[in-house]
Design an enzyme around this catalytic site. Sequence first.
Site, PDB file in Angstrom:
ATOM      1  N   GLU A  33       7.072   9.577 -36.723  1.00 52.70           N
ATOM      2  CA  GLU A  33       5.957   8.751 -37.166  1.00 52.70           C
ATOM      3  C   GLU A  33       5.207   9.836 -37.980  1.00 52.70           C
ATOM      4  O   GLU A  33       4.765  10.572 -37.746  1.00 52.70           O
ATOM      5  CB  GLU A  33       5.139   8.388 -35.878  1.00 52.70           C
ATOM      6  CG  GLU A  33       5.936   7.583 -34.800  1.00 52.70           C
ATOM      7  CD  GLU A  33       6.153   6.171 -35.205  1.00 52.70           C
ATOM      8  OE1 GLU A  33       5.879   5.684 -36.411  1.00 52.70           O
ATOM      9  OE2 GLU A  33       6.913   5.520 -34.486  1.00 52.70           O
ATOM     10  N   CYS A  89      -3.454   7.907 -39.489  1.00 56.31           N
ATOM     11  CA  CYS A  89      -2.245   7.495 -40.009  1.00 56.31           C
ATOM     12  C   CYS A  89      -2.169   6.075 -40.613  1.00 56.31           C
ATOM     13  O   CYS A  89      -1.487   5.875 -41.623  1.00 56.31           O
ATOM     14  CB  CYS A  89      -0.949   7.882 -39.418  1.00 56.31           C
ATOM     15  SG  CYS A  89      -0.890   6.910 -37.802  1.00 56.31           S
TER      16      CYS A  89
HETATM   17  P1  NAD Z   1       1.833  18.543 -38.644  1.00 59.54           P
HETATM   18  O1  NAD Z   1       3.086  17.833 -39.066  1.00 59.54           O
HETATM   19  O2  NAD Z   1       1.304  19.794 -38.960  1.00 59.54           O
HETATM   20  O3  NAD Z   1       1.966  18.805 -37.043  1.00 59.54           O
HETATM   21  C1  NAD Z   1       2.445  17.847 -35.946  1.00 59.54           C
HETATM   22  C2  NAD Z   1       2.891  18.601 -34.853  1.00 59.54           C
HETATM   23  O4  NAD Z   1       4.040  19.376 -35.264  1.00 59.54           O
HETATM   24  C3  NAD Z   1       1.982  19.802 -34.241  1.00 59.54           C
HETATM   25  O5  NAD Z   1       2.136  19.872 -32.890  1.00 59.54           O
HETATM   26  C4  NAD Z   1       2.799  20.927 -34.933  1.00 59.54           C
HETATM   27  O6  NAD Z   1       2.335  22.026 -34.213  1.00 59.54           O
HETATM   28  C5  NAD Z   1       4.086  20.676 -34.887  1.00 59.54           C
HETATM   29  N1  NAD Z   1       4.966  21.498 -35.902  1.00 59.54           N
HETATM   30  C6  NAD Z   1       4.632  22.070 -36.931  1.00 59.54           C
HETATM   31  N2  NAD Z   1       5.638  22.733 -37.457  1.00 59.54           N
HETATM   32  C7  NAD Z   1       6.388  22.416 -36.847  1.00 59.54           C
HETATM   33  C8  NAD Z   1       8.035  22.755 -36.580  1.00 59.54           C
HETATM   34  N3  NAD Z   1       8.609  23.528 -37.750  1.00 59.54           N
HETATM   35  N4  NAD Z   1       8.849  22.444 -35.815  1.00 59.54           N
HETATM   36  C9  NAD Z   1       8.368  21.474 -34.742  1.00 59.54           C
HETATM   37  N5  NAD Z   1       7.003  21.161 -34.500  1.00 59.54           N
HETATM   38  C10 NAD Z   1       6.226  21.713 -35.654  1.00 59.54           C
HETATM   39  O7  NAD Z   1       0.814  17.248 -38.567  1.00 59.54           O
HETATM   40  P2  NAD Z   1      -0.869  17.424 -38.076  1.00 59.54           P
HETATM   41  O8  NAD Z   1      -1.546  18.124 -39.256  1.00 59.54           O
HETATM   42  O9  NAD Z   1      -1.039  17.800 -36.840  1.00 59.54           O
HETATM   43  O10 NAD Z   1      -1.370  15.874 -38.019  1.00 59.54           O
HETATM   44  C11 NAD Z   1      -1.518  15.162 -39.239  1.00 59.54           C
HETATM   45  C12 NAD Z   1      -0.365  14.397 -39.948  1.00 59.54           C
HETATM   46  O11 NAD Z   1      -0.016  13.478 -38.962  1.00 59.54           O
HETATM   47  C13 NAD Z   1      -0.905  13.413 -40.998  1.00 59.54           C
HETATM   48  O12 NAD Z   1       0.123  13.364 -41.944  1.00 59.54           O
HETATM   49  C14 NAD Z   1      -0.661  11.915 -40.341  1.00 59.54           C
HETATM   50  O13 NAD Z   1      -0.342  10.993 -41.306  1.00 59.54           O
HETATM   51  C15 NAD Z   1       0.344  12.190 -39.304  1.00 59.54           C
HETATM   52  N6  NAD Z   1       0.181  11.159 -38.388  1.00 59.54           N
HETATM   53  C16 NAD Z   1       1.239  10.091 -38.198  1.00 59.54           C
HETATM   54  C17 NAD Z   1       1.163   9.315 -37.196  1.00 59.54           C
HETATM   55  C18 NAD Z   1       2.126   8.091 -37.232  1.00 59.54           C
HETATM   56  O14 NAD Z   1       2.047   7.387 -35.999  1.00 59.54           O
HETATM   57  N7  NAD Z   1       2.764   7.788 -38.016  1.00 59.54           N
HETATM   58  C19 NAD Z   1      -0.197   9.361 -36.332  1.00 59.54           C
HETATM   59  C20 NAD Z   1      -1.134  10.210 -36.469  1.00 59.54           C
HETATM   60  C21 NAD Z   1      -0.864  11.377 -37.596  1.00 59.54           C
END
Ligand code: NAD
Length: 471
Positions: free
Chosen positions: A244, A278
């Site tokens: 997502e 999002c």
């Molecule tokens: P992010 O991708 O930086 O982090 C998300 C999660 O992934 C965190 O727990 C992070 O620690 C983890 N992560 C980071 N690097 C990783 C790796 N190499 N391997 C595995 N896990 C890893 O996102 P964020 O800054 O926490 O959140 C914001 C983003 O989330 C925005 O782009 C937003 O659009 C998206 N988002 C999407 C939805 C949806 O349902 N489509 C909902 C909310 C937020």
Amino acid sequence: MKTITTHYIDGAFVESHGREVMDIIRPTDGQVIGRVTLADEEDTRRAIDAAKRAFATYGRSTKEERAKILRRLHDAVAAHIDDLTDAMVEEYGCPVMFSRLMMEAAANVFLSAEKALQELPLTRSWNKTTVTLEPTGVAGLITPWNANSFFLSAKLASAVAAGCTAVIKPSELSALQTRAWLVCLDEAKLPKGVCNLVIGRGDVVGAEIVRNTDVAKISFTGSVAVGKSIMRDGAATMKRVTLELGGKSPNILLDDADLSRAIPTTLAIAFMNSGQACVAGTRLLAPKSRLDEVKRAIKEAIHAFPAGDPSDPKTAIGPMATQKQYDRVQSYIRKGIEEGAEVLVGGEGHPEGLAGYFVKPTIFVNVKNDMTIAREEIFGPVLCVIAYDDDEDAIRIANDTSFGLHAYVNGTDVRRARRAASQLLAGRVAINGLLDDQQAPFGGFKNSGVGREFGTYGIEAFLEPRAILEA
Ligand code: NAD
């Protein structure tokens, strides 16, 4: 000052093996309000081992056993809505009214999953063939910071409904909110090891979950860049993935829209969760013939969306979650001005009288769909107004994006609005409102992700069909 040094493994709070300590910073004023000790690979492997052991039994659980667990989880979360709301307001700066709604949704999502489970046939047969839907195995649930306890609940609900055991990795920026949620999890008394949680960095804990051969499935919510890396790295162990990711959702004002209703709704859609959502509708497609009227209506309606203290029920927009997020939003506002868009409301800097990570809710007009602010996800309270000629032009512009998570249509002729909705390339389209349905699939077309969550669709994402054919 709050100190968190434990993770939740095999049904108990256990001291972190990882030694890195991170400050917890309050976004309203940048003050350090706590410290969390982050997990390392060893903590993560312990959590995965516990989930693997638990799967041997829980993977064979009946629908009724899973339903009971879902009801217990609902009751535990519902009993702590105030604590969960307070944690979200303090640590993340979410406006209290929105936070409460999210926490109510976090409780209800367990009952929604139970309903979906009851409706989903797990066995089908014909002639001498029987197909059963089997839980995939240990699931890694990785979540972002913008609606922490809701995402934890939603992903766990589908996983548990399917008979999977879980290792959860919340965002490292959500330690206090996660602790409040873990109190609920502990109270729900799941069988040991069914749900484990380690808080740590993405490139440490997340990466271990993604590469570990004992994890069969990843359900991830977060950025497109990390989502792509999970798909790539997960391929080595043939992980099933649900992703997502982000959005740049269009919101079409058809030319028969009632602006007195549609504009306040438009601002709520753009600025919900302080714009860190999002599904935020951040591209408003307005008919050229009514552009002046739209601008006037926006300037009137914006007064109902004040930025301010998130614990004040009248506040609509809180601070950004972090300094990094504040800087990111500022840089996009600057970019919009440099690229020639006109600031109708807001602009660079802090709102008057507010410091911390507060930004001014900002609305740009004269935006072209090829400008950076119309193409990239800003993740802050910034709305782009883009003018269109006719319905066909509006749909073309709406679909001219690399994302496809959500879309919105406003109009008084419902048949015409439905016609527009049916042409939009988005996983969800809401007509005349900011709407949710926890049984409806949620997920994206294009770069917004892979797979769907919620309802029967969400549970199926944690299941593998097995067909048995008899002679
Ligand atoms: P992010 O991708 O930086 O982090 C998300 C999660 O992934 C965190 O727990 C992070 O620690 C983890 N992560 C980071 N690097 C990783 C790796 N190499 N391997 C595995 N896990 C890893 O996102 P964020 O800054 O926490 O959140 C914001 C983003 O989330 C925005 O782009 C937003 O659009 C998206 N988002 C999407 C939805 C949806 O349902 N489509 C909902 C909310 C937020």
